[in-house]
Scaffold this motif. Structure first.
Motif, PDB file in Angstrom:
ATOM      1  N   LEU A   1       0.838  -1.200   0.000  1.00  0.00           N
ATOM      2  CA  LEU A   1       0.000   0.000   0.000  1.00  0.00           C
ATOM      3  C   LEU A   1       0.872   1.249   0.000  1.00  0.00           C
ATOM      4  O   LEU A   1       1.937   1.271   0.626  1.00  0.00           O
ATOM      5  N   GLY A   2       0.412   2.280  -0.687  1.00  0.00           N
ATOM      6  CA  GLY A   2       1.094   3.567  -0.685  1.00  0.00           C
ATOM      7  C   GLY A   2       0.135   4.669  -0.298  1.00  0.00           C
ATOM      8  O   GLY A   2      -1.017   4.698  -0.766  1.00  0.00           O
ATOM      9  N   TYR A   3       0.585   5.577   0.565  1.00  0.00           N
ATOM     10  CA  TYR A   3      -0.246   6.695   1.028  1.00  0.00           C
ATOM     11  C   TYR A   3       0.466   8.029   0.815  1.00  0.00           C
ATOM     12  O   TYR A   3       1.703   8.083   0.823  1.00  0.00           O
ATOM     13  N   MET A   4      -0.304   9.076   0.635  1.00  0.00           N
ATOM     14  CA  MET A   4       0.223  10.439   0.478  1.00  0.00           C
ATOM     15  C   MET A   4       1.107  10.547  -0.762  1.00  0.00           C
ATOM     16  O   MET A   4       2.067  11.314  -0.801  1.00  0.00           O
ATOM     17  N   ILE A   5       0.781   9.789  -1.790  1.00  0.00           N
ATOM     18  CA  ILE A   5       1.611   9.768  -2.994  1.00  0.00           C
ATOM     19  C   ILE A   5       1.264  10.931  -3.920  1.00  0.00           C
ATOM     20  O   ILE A   5       0.137  11.419  -3.934  1.00  0.00           O
ATOM     21  N   ASN A   6       2.257  11.340  -4.697  1.00  0.00           N
ATOM     22  CA  ASN A   6       2.039  12.316  -5.764  1.00  0.00           C
ATOM     23  C   ASN A   6       1.534  11.549  -6.978  1.00  0.00           C
ATOM     24  O   ASN A   6       2.299  10.823  -7.625  1.00  0.00           O
ATOM     25  N   ILE A   7       0.254  11.697  -7.303  1.00  0.00           N
ATOM     26  CA  ILE A   7      -0.343  10.885  -8.367  1.00  0.00           C
ATOM     27  C   ILE A   7       0.100  11.330  -9.757  1.00  0.00           C
ATOM     28  O   ILE A   7      -0.244  10.679 -10.748  1.00  0.00           O
ATOM     29  N   GLN A   8       0.874  12.414  -9.840  1.00  0.00           N
ATOM     30  CA  GLN A   8       1.413  12.866 -11.122  1.00  0.00           C
ATOM     31  C   GLN A   8       2.876  12.444 -11.304  1.00  0.00           C
ATOM     32  O   GLN A   8       3.484  12.774 -12.319  1.00  0.00           O
ATOM     33  N   ASN A   9       3.431  11.725 -10.339  1.00  0.00           N
ATOM     34  CA  ASN A   9       4.838  11.330 -10.413  1.00  0.00           C
ATOM     35  C   ASN A   9       5.095  10.480 -11.654  1.00  0.00           C
ATOM     36  O   ASN A   9       4.438   9.451 -11.869  1.00  0.00           O
ATOM     37  N   ALA A  10       6.054  10.895 -12.479  1.00  0.00           N
ATOM     38  CA  ALA A  10       6.282  10.263 -13.786  1.00  0.00           C
ATOM     39  C   ALA A  10       6.727   8.807 -13.650  1.00  0.00           C
ATOM     40  O   ALA A  10       6.276   7.932 -14.406  1.00  0.00           O
ATOM     41  N   VAL A  11       7.605   8.527 -12.697  1.00  0.00           N
ATOM     42  CA  VAL A  11       8.097   7.153 -12.524  1.00  0.00           C
ATOM     43  C   VAL A  11       6.963   6.241 -12.068  1.00  0.00           C
ATOM     44  O   VAL A  11       6.820   5.107 -12.550  1.00  0.00           O
ATOM     45  N   LEU A  12       6.156   6.739 -11.152  1.00  0.00           N
ATOM     46  CA  LEU A  12       5.003   5.967 -10.683  1.00  0.00           C
ATOM     47  C   LEU A  12       4.068   5.637 -11.839  1.00  0.00           C
ATOM     48  O   LEU A  12       3.673   4.476 -12.023  1.00  0.00           O
ATOM     49  N   LEU A  13       3.716   6.636 -12.634  1.00  0.00           N
ATOM     50  CA  LEU A  13       2.770   6.422 -13.728  1.00  0.00           C
ATOM     51  C   LEU A  13       3.326   5.481 -14.790  1.00  0.00           C
ATOM     52  O   LEU A  13       2.599   4.625 -15.320  1.00  0.00           O
TER      53      LEU A  13
ATOM     54  N   ARG B   1       0.329  10.128  12.319  1.00  0.00           N
ATOM     55  CA  ARG B   1       1.703   9.619  12.252  1.00  0.00           C
ATOM     56  C   ARG B   1       2.148   9.404  10.804  1.00  0.00           C
ATOM     57  O   ARG B   1       3.304   9.642  10.459  1.00  0.00           O
ATOM     58  N   ILE B   2       1.216   8.938   9.971  1.00  0.00           N
ATOM     59  CA  ILE B   2       1.519   8.791   8.542  1.00  0.00           C
ATOM     60  C   ILE B   2       1.871  10.146   7.938  1.00  0.00           C
ATOM     61  O   ILE B   2       2.864  10.290   7.214  1.00  0.00           O
ATOM     62  N   LYS B   3       1.064  11.137   8.245  1.00  0.00           N
ATOM     63  CA  LYS B   3       1.285  12.483   7.698  1.00  0.00           C
ATOM     64  C   LYS B   3       2.588  13.092   8.220  1.00  0.00           C
ATOM     65  O   LYS B   3       3.313  13.777   7.486  1.00  0.00           O
ATOM     66  N   GLU B   4       2.902  12.834   9.484  1.00  0.00           N
ATOM     67  CA  GLU B   4       4.148  13.333  10.053  1.00  0.00           C
ATOM     68  C   GLU B   4       5.357  12.735   9.333  1.00  0.00           C
ATOM     69  O   GLU B   4       6.314  13.439   9.019  1.00  0.00           O
ATOM     70  N   ARG B   5       5.299  11.425   9.068  1.00  0.00           N
ATOM     71  CA  ARG B   5       6.432  10.802   8.384  1.00  0.00           C
ATOM     72  C   ARG B   5       6.537  11.284   6.944  1.00  0.00           C
ATOM     73  O   ARG B   5       7.632  11.504   6.435  1.00  0.00           O
TER      74      ARG B   5
END
Length: 281
Positions: free
Chosen positions: A80-92, A268-272
Motif C-alpha cells: 500500500l502507498g499513502y500520500m503519494i504524488n499521483i502525477q509522479n512520472a516514474v510511478l505512472l 503519524r503517517i502524515k508526520e512521516r
C-alpha cells in the motif's frame, strides 16, 4: 465534547475491482461518519481526482493511495502507498507497465481455463472488465456471471487462489521495487493484509528497503493476528495502518465500517510523509 475521528485506509473502486465508483464510495464513507478515507485501487491512481472532489463536497479528508501488486517467491504480496504524488512520472510509467502485464496475465489465465474445461470468449471477458484494471477478482466475477460458480470466494478456493491451477503472479515488481517507487513519489509504504500473505520472513529486508508501515488492522485478521502485527510494528518501528479492504457487497466479509482506524495513526503517517518532504528521509 471531543468527537472521535477515524479512518479507513484500504478501499477499492470501479477503477480497479471495486463495486462502487470513487464518488459513490466516498459518499458511503461520509455517511458512515469517517473523517478520513484512502482510495487504494490496485495498480492505478485513476480514481483519486474524482474521489477528492467528492471528499471536498462532504468535508472529509481524502488520502491519495494505491495498492501495488508485487511478486515474492511466487506469492502475491501487495504494498500500500499513502500520500503519494499521483502525477509522479516514474510511478505512472511503472503502473502502465503493470497494466500491460496484467492484460497478458489475464489472457494466459483465460487460455488455462479453457484447457480445464471453461471455454470462455476472451473478447467477452475484456468487454465485461471494461476500463477497469484487469485482475483475478474480475475474472472470478465473470465466472460467477457465466454460471460456473456461485460466488467469487468459491472461484478463488477452487482455481484462482495463489495455489490454484489457474493462478499466475503479476511478475513485474518485487516488494522492494514497490517501496522504492512509493517513496520516490513522496509516499508512505505499508504491507497489506500480511496475515493473508504470511511472509513474515520478508520483514527484515523490506524494512531495510524503506518499508514504513504494516497493515495490522484488516477484517481477515483475528485478534491474535492483529496483536502479532502490532508487535512486529513495534519491533521494527513501523507505522500501523488499517482498513476494510472494501470491494463491495460481493465480499461481505470485508465491509466498509468494520475497521475504524483511530486518527492518531493517520497523523503519524502524515508526520512521516512531511519528514520525507523536508529532510528526504
Amino acid at each position: 465534547m471531543v468527537m472521535t475521528r477515524f479512518a479507513d485506509l484500504h478501499l477499492h473502486t470501479t477503477r480497479s475491482d471495486g463495486y462502487f465508483s470513487p464518488s459513490e464510495l466516498v459518499s458511503k464513507g461520509a455517511r458512515l461518519g469517517f473523517s478520513t478515507l484512502a482510495i487504494t485501487d490496485h495498480d492505478t491512481v485513476g480514481g483519486i481526482e474524482e474521489a477528492s472532489r467528492e471528499a471536498t463536497r462532504h468535508e472529509i479528508e481524502l488520502i491519495p493511495g494505491i495498492e501495488i501488486s508485487t511478486n515474492y517467491g511466487g506469492k502475491s504480496v501487495h504494498i500500500l502507498g499513502y500520500m503519494i504524488n499521483i502525477q509522479n512520472a516514474v510511478l505512472l510509467k511503472t503502473l502502465s507497465g503493470i497494466i500491460d502485464k496484467r492484460i497478458e496475465r489475464l489472457e494466459n489465465m483465460v487460455h488455462r481455463l479453457a484447457d480445464l474445461g471453461y471455454p470462455l470468449d476472451i473478447s467477452d471477458v475484456f468487454s465485461f472488465i471494461g476500463n477497469r484494471v484487469p485482475g483475478r477478482a474480475l475474472l472470478a466475477r465473470y465466472l460467477v456471471k457465466a454460471g460456473y460458480y456461485k460466488s467469487v470466494g468459491e472461484v478463488f478456493e477452487n482455481i484462482l487462489g495463489d495455489s490454484g491451477e489457474v493462478y499466475e503472479p503479476v511478475s513485474v515488481l518485487n516488494p522492494e521495487n514497490a517501496i522504492e517507487i512509493i517513496n520516490g513519489a513522496g509516499g508512505i509504504s505499508s504491507i497489506a493484509h500480511p496475515g493473508n500473505t504470511r511472509v513474515d520472513e520478508i520483514f527484515p529486508r523490506l524494512v531495510e528497503a524503506g518499508l514504513d508501515g504494516v497493515e495490522a488492522y484488516n477484517p481477515i485478521h483475528t485478534k491474535p493476528v492483529v496483536s502479532h502485527y502490532l508487535k512486529i510494528a513495534q519491533k521494527y518501528d513501523l507505522l500501523v495502518t488499517g482498513g476494510s479492504d472494501y470491494h463491495g457487497p460481493q465480499c461481505p466479509a470485508r465491509n466498509i465500517g468494520q475497521i475504524k482506524l483511530d486518527y492518531t495513526h493517520v497523523e503519524r503517517i502524515k508526520e512521516r510523509a512531511a519528514c520525507f518532504e523536508v529532510f528526504g528521509w
